[in-house]
Design a protein around this motif. Structure first.
Motif, mmCIF file in Angstrom:
data_model
loop_
_atom_site.group_PDB
_atom_site.id
_atom_site.type_symbol
_atom_site.label_atom_id
_atom_site.label_comp_id
_atom_site.label_asym_id
_atom_site.label_seq_id
_atom_site.Cartn_x
_atom_site.Cartn_y
_atom_site.Cartn_z
ATOM 1 N N ALA A 1 0.835 -1.192 0.000
ATOM 2 C CA ALA A 1 0.000 0.000 0.000
ATOM 3 C C ALA A 1 0.873 1.246 0.000
ATOM 4 O O ALA A 1 0.504 2.287 -0.533
ATOM 5 N N ILE B 1 -5.911 -6.437 -1.781
ATOM 6 C CA ILE B 1 -5.847 -5.479 -0.685
ATOM 7 C C ILE B 1 -4.400 -5.053 -0.488
ATOM 8 O O ILE B 1 -3.467 -5.742 -0.886
ATOM 9 N N GLY B 2 -4.222 -3.883 0.155
ATOM 10 C CA GLY B 2 -2.888 -3.325 0.330
ATOM 11 C C GLY B 2 -2.391 -3.515 1.749
ATOM 12 O O GLY B 2 -3.073 -3.197 2.702
ATOM 13 N N GLY B 3 -1.179 -4.051 1.883
ATOM 14 C CA GLY B 3 -0.536 -4.164 3.190
ATOM 15 C C GLY B 3 0.554 -3.119 3.311
ATOM 16 O O GLY B 3 1.140 -2.706 2.314
ATOM 17 N N LYS B 4 0.820 -2.674 4.532
ATOM 18 C CA LYS B 4 1.836 -1.637 4.721
ATOM 19 C C LYS B 4 3.189 -2.282 4.989
ATOM 20 O O LYS B 4 3.361 -2.993 5.965
ATOM 21 N N GLN C 1 -0.525 -10.467 5.966
ATOM 22 C CA GLN C 1 -1.809 -10.787 5.331
ATOM 23 C C GLN C 1 -1.737 -12.128 4.616
ATOM 24 O O GLN C 1 -2.669 -12.931 4.673
ATOM 25 N N GLY D 1 -6.991 -2.130 4.705
ATOM 26 C CA GLY D 1 -6.945 -2.818 3.417
ATOM 27 C C GLY D 1 -6.444 -1.945 2.278
ATOM 28 O O GLY D 1 -6.080 -2.450 1.235
ATOM 29 N N ASN D 2 -6.445 -0.631 2.474
ATOM 30 C CA ASN D 2 -5.843 0.316 1.535
ATOM 31 C C ASN D 2 -6.277 0.101 0.087
ATOM 32 O O ASN D 2 -5.467 -0.085 -0.808
ATOM 33 N N ASN E 1 1.201 6.559 3.563
ATOM 34 C CA ASN E 1 1.705 5.503 2.691
ATOM 35 C C ASN E 1 2.565 6.043 1.553
ATOM 36 O O ASN E 1 3.561 5.433 1.183
#
Lengths: 379, 308
Positions: free
Chosen positions: A183, A219-222, A230, B237-238, B259
């Protein structure tokens, strides 16, 4: 208005950090001149301070290099890992002596810098694709076009015929694929999307390459740890990670089919092979005469060579000789010679892939030739 | 004996202090807007109405992030406000006296936890719990309640709202507690003397007198929720899309900044992020103005009168 100040400080934080870094950089210069007049740390000369900023990926390696170099010489190098974008901005703004980036500057960025900026490869990085498929006994094999279609969302189930065709002796589970991507803006995303853009016309026409990409699905992970977290928690998930992170955490990795048609896992030899193969293929890159030679902003994705892992990339130090003057340029060149030629084992012990020795020698020679020419030629 | 010089000096010092805060605010706004100007000039329509955030192609639609910011904050507020009021009433009027201080202390302790710890807790405890237990239990209701429609990955608007709710709980609870304690004891005694039960005292004598202060506490929590970055970025979840259900991944403006700011190198991208920052600033200001207006409106009511 406490609530106001809370949210403002949050927005302002990155700006404050940048401002603080600029001040640190400025202070660094002043401090060094103060030290110069009072203490001589080594008999051979006075203490030298250099400042750098940029990519987080090589930070553990750089800080180790800088510490060891400081015990051997009178050169102190202070490095802030603020991200590749910050590294490029600070070099162009002349607030640091060198920058570091996983993503080469674009032609437009170089043009607007208004001065030559040298890209010096220091170490090789790679992206691993990790997955969560319980009960899978063998490593998963995937081809570039299938990887692209998974991340485009056109292949949605693990039992898809194109995946089973690549893994003939494995029963693929009949479950949905959940894509996990970064993300936050990241050199890892750049390398991976550079690979997808190179191998897939549909990806090139769609999302394209960048540190921040519009991912069609998932989905986006940091951070690497966000993506890994995830993927580990969700059966059926697939994501991409910096290879050092995947190896240190013993995550399963996809064997990717390379340009020569072989399935290759991201191990150090295979990653180094990609660099060797690309540099071999373009002998001009090694021209010792700096004039007319192309610069070293070379992409290593989908490299030729039977052993090459196809999702690899250099990470670069950025040096602008005209901005920092001949003395600091020579000191940086001396450091780079030491780091790449005299001390390559540090990179391996930390999990990085060092440049193949022939490539390292030629890069260092070329840097010296460029600086000796006085007028840095091609950046 | 009065000293005109001392008076003047004192007056000057306090005036400078008072002027400094709006000055800093104006300066900060000016800097943010200046940095955002190229994006505002080029992409203003996209920023205000666009739904696509695509950095390589320089499309900067901020609508999903704005919607995600407002939704996550409001849902968090809806969860946290009743809880916080309950804690405040319990620790001032209802609960056993010797529990008042310990409970209040424990709740205030929540404010001392760094937001990254909330994020990690969200990633490793809350999200797996949502995915494995809570979401499967709620999914059957999805047929009639579109709020609970799948797929249920875990990282979602709901996860972010729950983390935010816990984070803002101590702010609302602590302000509400102070406000309730400031209600004069005589007011409670008067109601008791009229034969009111303990609950009736709280409902009819205490809460109405404290209304404006309570709204202030809630608004403090809302401001905190709007600006939270890290914990939300780790669990939401971005995804740059307007969520259809509580289970969908979403995005917030503050997480977007956290981010993308560090790695943004192109001028257009950087300027677009600054424009999002300016937008967030504007929304926060509007929320504060709304709060002032609400407090003023409510404060004109007589203390001791009913809520309605």
């Amino acid at each position: 208005m406490p609530r106001l100040s809370i949210s403002l400080s949050r927005i302002g934080l990155p700006a404050l950090v940048l401002a603080a870094l600029a001040m640190i950089a400025a202070c660094g210069d002043r401090r060094s001149s103060a030290v110069d007049s009072t203490t001589a740390l080594a008999p051979s000369g006075t203490r030298v301070d250099l400042t750098g900023a940029g990519a987080t990926f090589p930070y553990p390696l750089y800080s180790r290099w800088f510490n060891e170099y400081a015990t051997l010489t009178n050169v102190r190098i202070n490095y802030q890992s603020i991200g590749s974008g910050g590294g490029i901005r600070q070099v162009v703004a002349r607030t640091v002596d060198f920058g570091a980036t996983d993503v080469p500057m674009t032609d437009a960025e170089l043009a607007s810098a208004g001065m030559p900026v040298l890209h010096i490869p220091t170490v090789i990085g790679a992206v691993a694709i990790t997955y969560n498929l319980p009960g899978l006994s063998r490593p998963l094999n995937l081809s570039p076009d299938v990887i692209a279609d998974i991340f485009l969302g056109t292949i949605t189930r693990w039992s898809d015929a194109r995946i089973t065709a690549l893994n003939p002796n494995v029963t693929m589970p009949d479950t949905d694929i959940l894509v996990v991507h970064r993300a936050d803006g990241s050199g890892t995303s750049y390398i991976f999307s550079d690979f997808l853009t190179t191998v897939s016309p549909a990806w090139a026409a769609g999302p394209g390459r960048g540190k921040d990409v519009r991912w069609p699905v998932g989905i986006g992970g940091k951070g690497n740890e966000g993506v890994a977290g995830q993927v580990k928690q969700m059966p059926g998930a697939v994501g991409y990670l910096e290879v050092v992170y995947a190896r240190q955490n013993r995550l399963p990795v996809v064997h990717v089919r390379n340009a020569a048609g072989r399935f290759i896992s991201p191990m150090p030899f295979e990653i180094a092979s990609a660099a060797t193969a690309v540099l071999e293929a373009d002998r001009k890159l090694f021209a010792s005469d700096a004039k007319g030679a192309p610069d070293l902003r070379v992409s290593l994705v989908n490299a030729p060579g039977a052993q090459s892992y196809p999702i690899a990339s250099f990470t670069w130090m950025l040096v602008a000789p005209t901005a920092i003057g001949p003395q600091k340029s020579r000191q940086l060149a001396a450091f780079i010679r030491w780091a790449l030629l005299d001390n390559p084992d540090v990179a391996s012990t930390l999990g990085y892939v060092p440049l193949p020795s022939e490539a390292a020698t030629r890069i260092v020679d070329r840097l010296d030739a460029t600086l000796a020419a006085g007028r840095p030629g091609s950046p | 004996m009065q000293s005109p010089l001392g008076d003047r000096l004192y007056r000057t010092i306090t005036t400078v202090c008072a002027a400094a805060i709006p000055f800093v605010l104006v300066l900060l706004t000016a800097v943010v807007v200046r940095a955002a100007w190229p994006a505002l000039a080029l992409h203003a329509g996209d920023l205000a109405f666009g739904r696509t955030w695509d950095v390589p192609h320089e499309r900067f639609g901020a609508v999903p992030a704005v919607v995600g910011t407002l939704l996550s904050s409001l849902i968090a507020l809806a969860i946290a406000t009743p809880l916080a009021l309950g804690v405040a009433i319990f620790t001032v009027d209802i609960g056993p006296r010797r529990l008042h201080e310990p409970v209040a202390f424990l709740v205030n302790l929540l404010a001392a936890i760094p937001s990254v710890v909330y994020g990690l807790w969200g990633v490793f405890v809350l999200v797996p719990m949502l995915r494995n237990t809570i979401m499967p239990a709620l999914l059957p209701f999805g047929a009639v309640m579109p709020l609970f429609r799948g797929p249920a990955y875990g990282p979602s608007l709901l996860a972010a709202s729950l983390v935010l709710a816990i984070m803002i709980l101590p702010y609302i609870a602590s302000v509400s507690r102070e406000v309730l304690r400031a209600v004069p004891q005589t007011q409670r005694e008067a109601a008791l003397a009229l034969g009111a039960t303990r609950w009736e005292v709280v409902r009819d004598a205490v809460l109405p007198a404290a209304r404006s202060g309570l709204i202030g506490g809630v608004m403090l929590g809302l401001g905190r929720a709007l600006g939270e970055t890290l914990a939300v970025a780790m669990v939401i979840g971005n995804r740059h899309a307007i969520p259809d259900s509580l289970f969908d991944p979403a995005y917030t403006m503050a997480s977007l900044l956290a981010n993308e700011f560090a790695e943004a190198s192109s001028d257009a991208h950087l300027s677009a992020l600054m424009a999002v920052a300016a937008l967030l600033l504007l929304i926060t200001l509007l929320v504060n103005l709304l709060a002032r207006w609400l407090v003023q409106r409510v404060a004109t009511g007589l203390p001791g009168s009913r809520w309605t």
